[in-house]
Write an enzyme that holds these catalytic residues in place. Sequence first.
Site, PDB file in Angstrom:
ATOM      1  CB  ILE A  32      40.745  44.412  32.558  1.00 52.04           C
ATOM      2  CG1 ILE A  32      40.890  43.443  33.699  1.00 52.04           C
ATOM      3  CG2 ILE A  32      41.080  45.822  32.910  1.00 52.04           C
ATOM      4  CD1 ILE A  32      42.326  43.286  34.127  1.00 52.04           C
ATOM      5  CG  HIS A 100      33.576  40.186  41.497  1.00 51.28           C
ATOM      6  ND1 HIS A 100      34.448  39.614  42.401  1.00 51.28           N
ATOM      7  CD2 HIS A 100      33.566  39.369  40.417  1.00 51.28           C
ATOM      8  CE1 HIS A 100      34.946  38.510  41.892  1.00 51.28           C
ATOM      9  NE2 HIS A 100      34.422  38.332  40.687  1.00 51.28           N
TER      10      HIS A 100
HETATM   11  P1  AMP Z   1      35.647  36.075  38.968  1.00 51.08           P
HETATM   12  O1  AMP Z   1      36.465  35.112  38.140  1.00 51.08           O
HETATM   13  O2  AMP Z   1      34.163  35.820  38.965  1.00 51.08           O
HETATM   14  O3  AMP Z   1      36.212  36.199  40.372  1.00 51.08           O
HETATM   15  O4  AMP Z   1      35.793  37.474  38.256  1.00 51.08           O
HETATM   16  C1  AMP Z   1      36.898  38.296  38.393  1.00 51.08           C
HETATM   17  C2  AMP Z   1      36.829  39.292  37.275  1.00 51.08           C
HETATM   18  O5  AMP Z   1      37.644  40.400  37.601  1.00 51.08           O
HETATM   19  C3  AMP Z   1      37.339  38.756  35.941  1.00 51.08           C
HETATM   20  O6  AMP Z   1      36.289  38.849  34.974  1.00 51.08           O
HETATM   21  C4  AMP Z   1      38.515  39.663  35.612  1.00 51.08           C
HETATM   22  O7  AMP Z   1      38.609  39.959  34.249  1.00 51.08           O
HETATM   23  C5  AMP Z   1      38.198  40.897  36.417  1.00 51.08           C
HETATM   24  N1  AMP Z   1      39.336  41.722  36.806  1.00 51.08           N
HETATM   25  C6  AMP Z   1      40.465  41.298  37.433  1.00 51.08           C
HETATM   26  N2  AMP Z   1      41.281  42.359  37.679  1.00 51.08           N
HETATM   27  C7  AMP Z   1      40.646  43.449  37.192  1.00 51.08           C
HETATM   28  C8  AMP Z   1      40.967  44.842  37.139  1.00 51.08           C
HETATM   29  N3  AMP Z   1      42.115  45.324  37.615  1.00 51.08           N
HETATM   30  N4  AMP Z   1      40.077  45.687  36.560  1.00 51.08           N
HETATM   31  C9  AMP Z   1      38.918  45.212  36.056  1.00 51.08           C
HETATM   32  N5  AMP Z   1      38.555  43.920  36.093  1.00 51.08           N
HETATM   33  C10 AMP Z   1      39.400  43.036  36.636  1.00 51.08           C
END
Ligand code: AMP
Length: 137
Positions: A32, A100
């Site tokens: 997102i 992820h």
């Molecule tokens: P990290 O900082 O490597 O843990 O990455 C987490 C990622 O999840 C970030 O790039 C956020 O933008 C993404 N994120 C968090 N919540 C959501 C959501 N509901 N849908 C899609 N992406 C998300």
Amino acid sequence: MPDDCIFCAIVAGDIPATKIDEDDRVVAFMDINPATRGHTLVIPRQHADNVLEIDEEDLAAAVKMGQRIAKRAVRGLGADGVNLLNSCGEHAWQTVFHFHLHVIPRYQGDPLQLPWIPHPGDQEDIAAAAAVLRSTS
Ligand code: AMP
Ligand code: ZN
């Protein structure tokens, strides 16, 4: 699985996500807050906090899915390159504690920067770290 895990909620369909692919082990959906156009996340269906905890088969499935999406980014979106990125632990930039794999399409001239400045390391310390990594099970 933690009750408050946002990515488990996406797997369960309890909160919306823009999914692009899935199989029996992993789900891929759009980030997102995209770093670039096409930024995708690949997650295992089964909760694991991070790369240290994830089931090996789930990890293999996530990497294979990441490769497939990387190829689509190049063929479909015209990406000039791709970064596959994983953060493990809050001190390594992890903010969502469900494993992820980021698939970040890269485009010539995009604004992303390497987050460190490469410079030659201390050879003795490189060798010492290598010895520890070689001998630690
Ligand atoms: P990290 O900082 O490597 O843990 O990455 C987490 C990622 O999840 C970030 O790039 C956020 O933008 C993404 N994120 C968090 N919540 C959501 C959501 N509901 N849908 C899609 N992406 C998300
Ligand atoms: Zn989870």
